[in-house]
Structure formats: structure tokens, C-alpha cells
Scaffold this motif. Structure first.
Motif, mmCIF file in Angstrom:
data_model
loop_
_atom_site.group_PDB
_atom_site.id
_atom_site.type_symbol
_atom_site.label_atom_id
_atom_site.label_comp_id
_atom_site.label_asym_id
_atom_site.label_seq_id
_atom_site.Cartn_x
_atom_site.Cartn_y
_atom_site.Cartn_z
ATOM 1 N N GLU A 1 0.824 -1.211 0.000
ATOM 2 C CA GLU A 1 0.000 0.000 0.000
ATOM 3 C C GLU A 1 0.853 1.254 0.000
ATOM 4 N N THR A 2 2.064 1.151 0.507
ATOM 5 C CA THR A 2 2.949 2.308 0.570
ATOM 6 C C THR A 2 3.673 2.527 -0.752
ATOM 7 N N CYS A 3 4.270 1.454 -1.275
ATOM 8 C CA CYS A 3 5.135 1.576 -2.444
ATOM 9 C C CYS A 3 4.409 1.274 -3.744
ATOM 10 N N LYS A 4 3.252 0.642 -3.640
ATOM 11 C CA LYS A 4 2.550 0.164 -4.834
ATOM 12 C C LYS A 4 3.409 -0.820 -5.612
ATOM 13 N N VAL B 1 7.599 -18.933 7.856
ATOM 14 C CA VAL B 1 6.562 -19.192 6.864
ATOM 15 C C VAL B 1 6.776 -18.257 5.681
ATOM 16 N N ASP B 2 6.320 -18.709 4.546
ATOM 17 C CA ASP B 2 6.417 -17.867 3.358
ATOM 18 C C ASP B 2 5.241 -16.912 3.333
ATOM 19 N N LEU B 3 5.553 -15.630 3.398
ATOM 20 C CA LEU B 3 4.505 -14.615 3.383
ATOM 21 C C LEU B 3 4.853 -13.552 2.348
ATOM 22 N N PRO B 4 3.830 -12.934 1.797
ATOM 23 C CA PRO B 4 4.087 -11.843 0.855
ATOM 24 C C PRO B 4 4.774 -10.676 1.547
ATOM 25 N N ARG B 5 5.872 -10.221 0.954
ATOM 26 C CA ARG B 5 6.608 -9.110 1.545
ATOM 27 C C ARG B 5 6.970 -8.109 0.462
ATOM 28 N N CYS B 6 6.935 -6.854 0.840
ATOM 29 C CA CYS B 6 7.346 -5.808 -0.088
ATOM 30 C C CYS B 6 8.869 -5.803 -0.191
ATOM 31 N N PRO B 7 9.405 -5.930 -1.402
ATOM 32 C CA PRO B 7 10.871 -5.935 -1.562
ATOM 33 C C PRO B 7 11.497 -4.573 -1.325
ATOM 34 N N TYR C 1 7.808 -4.456 4.271
ATOM 35 C CA TYR C 1 6.519 -4.693 4.907
ATOM 36 C C TYR C 1 6.057 -6.122 4.629
ATOM 37 N N THR C 2 5.731 -6.840 5.673
ATOM 38 C CA THR C 2 5.229 -8.197 5.510
ATOM 39 C C THR C 2 3.722 -8.190 5.639
ATOM 40 N N PHE C 3 3.082 -8.700 4.628
ATOM 41 C CA PHE C 3 1.629 -8.726 4.603
ATOM 42 C C PHE C 3 1.129 -10.030 5.202
ATOM 43 N N ILE C 4 0.282 -9.921 6.222
ATOM 44 C CA ILE C 4 -0.355 -11.094 6.796
ATOM 45 C C ILE C 4 -1.724 -11.233 6.148
ATOM 46 N N PRO C 5 -1.889 -12.227 5.305
ATOM 47 C CA PRO C 5 -3.194 -12.368 4.657
ATOM 48 C C PRO C 5 -4.291 -12.589 5.692
#
Ligand SMILES: [Zn+2]
Length: 70
Positions: free
Chosen positions: A16-19, A38-44, A48-52
Motif C-alpha cells: 500500500e505504501t510503495c505500490k 513461513v512464506d509470506l508476501p513481503r514488499c521488496p 513490509y510483511t503482509f499477513i493475509p
């Protein structure tokens, strides 16, 4: 300890910050007194790690099962 969570995908997620598109990367989480990787979506870009929502609301049961299986 490595927990494999199914149905976690970074596809379609944007920071949401970097798009910037999120990448699925190993993340350390602490749950019920145990740490997991655990494998989680993260902003490179910003890390920021997104917790679904699924993980926050229900998928943790999978982690609990992993705990019980050991
Ligand atoms: Zn970001």
C-alpha cells in the motif's frame, strides 16, 4: 522450524505504501510461544510483511496442527 502454509500467494498483492508487487519470502513469526518460518508476501522495497486475512483468521490452525504433530 519451517511451516508450509498452503494457499498463501503474493499474486495480486501490492504494497500500500510503495505500490510495488509483493514477493513471497520466508518470514519469521511468533505464534503460541513458538517461532516459525513461513512464506509470506513481503514488499521488496520497504520490507513490509503482509499477513493475509486468511492467515490471521484461520490458517493459523495449520500452524497449530504442525505444532501438535511434532
Ligand atoms: Zn513497500
Amino acid at each position: 522450524m519451517k511451516a508450509e502454509l498452503k494457499d498463501i500467494s503474493a499474486q495480486g498483492w501490492l504494497c500500500e505504501t510503495c505500490k510495488a508487487p509483493l514477493e513471497v519470502l520466508p518470514a519469521d513469526i511468533l505464534y503460541m510461544g513458538s517461532s516459525f518460518t513461513v512464506d509470506l508476501p513481503r514488499c521488496p522495497k520497504c520490507g513490509y510483511t503482509f499477513i493475509p486475512p486468511e492467515l490471521a483468521e484461520g490458517k493459523m490452525r495449520e500452524v497449530e496442527q504442525i505444532l501438535e504433530d511434532k
